[in-house]
Design an enzyme around this catalytic site. Structure first.
Site, short mmCIF file in Angstrom:
data_model
loop_
_atom_site.label_atom_id
_atom_site.label_comp_id
_atom_site.label_asym_id
_atom_site.label_seq_id
_atom_site.Cartn_x
_atom_site.Cartn_y
_atom_site.Cartn_z
N ARG A 87 -2.01 12.70 8.89
CA ARG A 87 -0.44 12.93 9.37
C ARG A 87 0.20 11.69 8.81
NH1 ARG A 87 2.37 13.98 15.15
NH2 ARG A 87 1.56 15.92 14.40
N HIS B 232 4.08 21.27 8.40
CA HIS B 232 3.02 21.10 9.58
C HIS B 232 2.24 22.61 9.91
CE1 HIS B 232 1.56 19.54 13.29
NE2 HIS B 232 2.58 19.35 14.10
N GLN C 99 0.16 23.31 12.98
CA GLN C 99 1.10 23.71 14.05
C GLN C 99 1.38 25.15 14.21
OE1 GLN C 99 2.72 21.85 17.08
NE2 GLN C 99 3.06 23.97 17.51
N ASP D 49 12.89 22.69 17.45
CA ASP D 49 12.34 21.52 17.12
C ASP D 49 13.23 20.43 17.38
OD1 ASP D 49 10.30 19.54 16.68
OD2 ASP D 49 10.49 20.10 14.44
N CYS E 74 7.37 23.37 19.41
CA CYS E 74 6.03 22.65 18.76
C CYS E 74 5.61 21.49 19.88
CB CYS E 74 6.14 22.17 17.56
SG CYS E 74 7.56 21.09 16.98
N ARG F 262 -3.07 24.90 19.94
CA ARG F 262 -3.46 23.78 18.77
C ARG F 262 -5.13 23.49 18.67
NH1 ARG F 262 0.32 20.34 16.86
NH2 ARG F 262 -1.41 20.06 15.22
N1 NVA Z 1 9.81 17.70 13.25
C1 NVA Z 1 8.85 17.14 14.23
C2 NVA Z 1 7.74 17.61 14.43
C3 NVA Z 1 6.81 17.00 15.53
C4 NVA Z 1 5.57 17.76 15.66
C5 NVA Z 1 8.73 15.58 13.54
O1 NVA Z 1 8.34 15.48 12.20
O2 NVA Z 1 8.65 14.72 14.09
N1 CP Z 2 3.28 19.34 17.89
C1 CP Z 2 2.74 18.25 17.47
O1 CP Z 2 2.31 18.05 16.33
O2 CP Z 2 2.62 17.42 18.61
P1 CP Z 2 1.91 15.76 18.21
O3 CP Z 2 3.04 15.11 17.37
O4 CP Z 2 1.82 15.34 19.69
O5 CP Z 2 0.70 15.84 17.49
#
Ligand code: NVA
Ligand code: CP
Length: 301
Positions: A102, A129, A132, A219, A259, A287
């Site tokens: 990540r 992502h 997800q 989101d 998400c 997930r």
């Molecule tokens: N768009 C959000 C998704 C989190 C799962 C982020 O990147 O923070």
């Molecule tokens: N939706 C998601 O990816 O959650 P986290 O940021 O908690 O991993």
């Protein structure tokens, strides 16, 4: 070598096979059936951003499949002090059987795959992502029976979630409508691809996008890394919210997905979130099952 760098790289058949496998693994977990598919294998999980769902689902997923997972925070890794990704990839490939990462830049994930010699799984970048969205598609199939011909409407920032939902939705035959401010549209190349490959619109008219939807999705307005823009974004996105008026113009029995984490009163009202908590938390649970399917696809011999 099978990687999951972005959903664009996977065919419709691969996506559907993964969803079928996720359903099977979910049923087997509920039945108490144990697996040894990844016995003796180790997944390294590099996190340059926070996570609840992704970290826990991958860690538990590896355990469920008979393998092990290592949490590697970039704060502690040499990568956080500037060791090049090309070197990190080659070193970690000597120790591990797969990497989930990540991070911010999609290029970093692509470089890990280029220089390493083990499967790489994208656990979120600024661009996409994919993990997800596999869980999202699994959840939509559970509630709606199928994906083909269903209308998915995403309301909010044209961010990593929007990019992956467009690709996952279009590849599986859904019609996809995005409602976002003009300056915050999804990736231009993805929108071009979507228009050429399916039924896709992007508009700043929220009710037009939501009309006749089977699935509503949103989101956060400010993603990880954009915390400094949060106040400004609250003004720009204030109308881009899933609320009763949006639900009203959707199809009867519309699902609402998020998400997570969610900001109640911003991208979704507390009322709509609670009314649709069953599907939103099934989505979060999925997930685990979807991640296990990805791990098997990428890491099983
Ligand atoms: N768009 C959000 C998704 C989190 C799962 C982020 O990147 O923070
Ligand atoms: N939706 C998601 O990816 O959650 P986290 O940021 O908690 O991993």
């Amino acid at each position: 070598m099978k990687h999951l760098l972005k959903l664009l790289d996977w065919s419709k058949e691969e996506i559907l096979e993964t969803l079928d496998l996720a359903d099977k693994l979910k049923a087997e977990k509920k039945a108490g059936i144990k697996h040894h598919i990844l016995e003796g294998k180790t997944l390294g999980m590099i996190f340059e951003k926070s996570s609840t769902r992704t970290r826990v689902s991958f860690e538990v997923g590896m355990f469920d499949l008979g393998g092990a997972a290592l949490f590697l925070s970039s704060k502690d890794l040499q990568i956080g002090r500037g060791e090049p990704v090309e070197d990190t990839a080659r070193v970690l490939s000597r120790f591990l059987d797969g990497i989930m990462i990540r991070t911010f830049d999609q290029e970093e994930v692509e470089s890990l795959a280029k220089y390493g010699s083990i499967p790489i799984i994208n656990g979120l970048t600024d661009f996409c992502h994919p993990c997800q969205v596999l869980a999202d598609l699994q959840t939509i199939r559970e509630y709606k029976g199928s994906l083909e011909g269903k209308k998915l409407c995403y309301i909010g920032d044209g961010n990593n979630m929007a990019n992956s939902l467009i690709v996952g939705g279009i590849k599986t035959g859904m019609s996809v409508a995005i409602a976002c401010p003009k300056e915050y549209q999804p990736d231009a190349e993805i929108m071009k691809w979507a228009k050429e490959n399916g039924d896709f619109i992007c508009t700043d008219n929220i009710l037009e996008a939501a009309k006749g939807s089977d699935v509503l999705y949103t989101d956060v307005w400010a993603s990880m890394g954009q915390e400094g823009e949060a106040e400004e974004r609250k003004k720009i996105f204030k109308d881009y919210q899933i609320n009763d008026s949006v639900v009203e113009v959707s199809n009867e029995g519309v699902m609402v997905l998020h998400c997570l984490p969610a900001h109640r009163g911003e991208e979704i009202t507390a009322k709509v979130l609670e009314e649709h908590a069953s599907e939103i938390f099934d989505e979060a649970e999925n997930r685990l099952h979807a991640q296990k399917a990805v791990l098997v696809k990428c890491m099983a011999d």
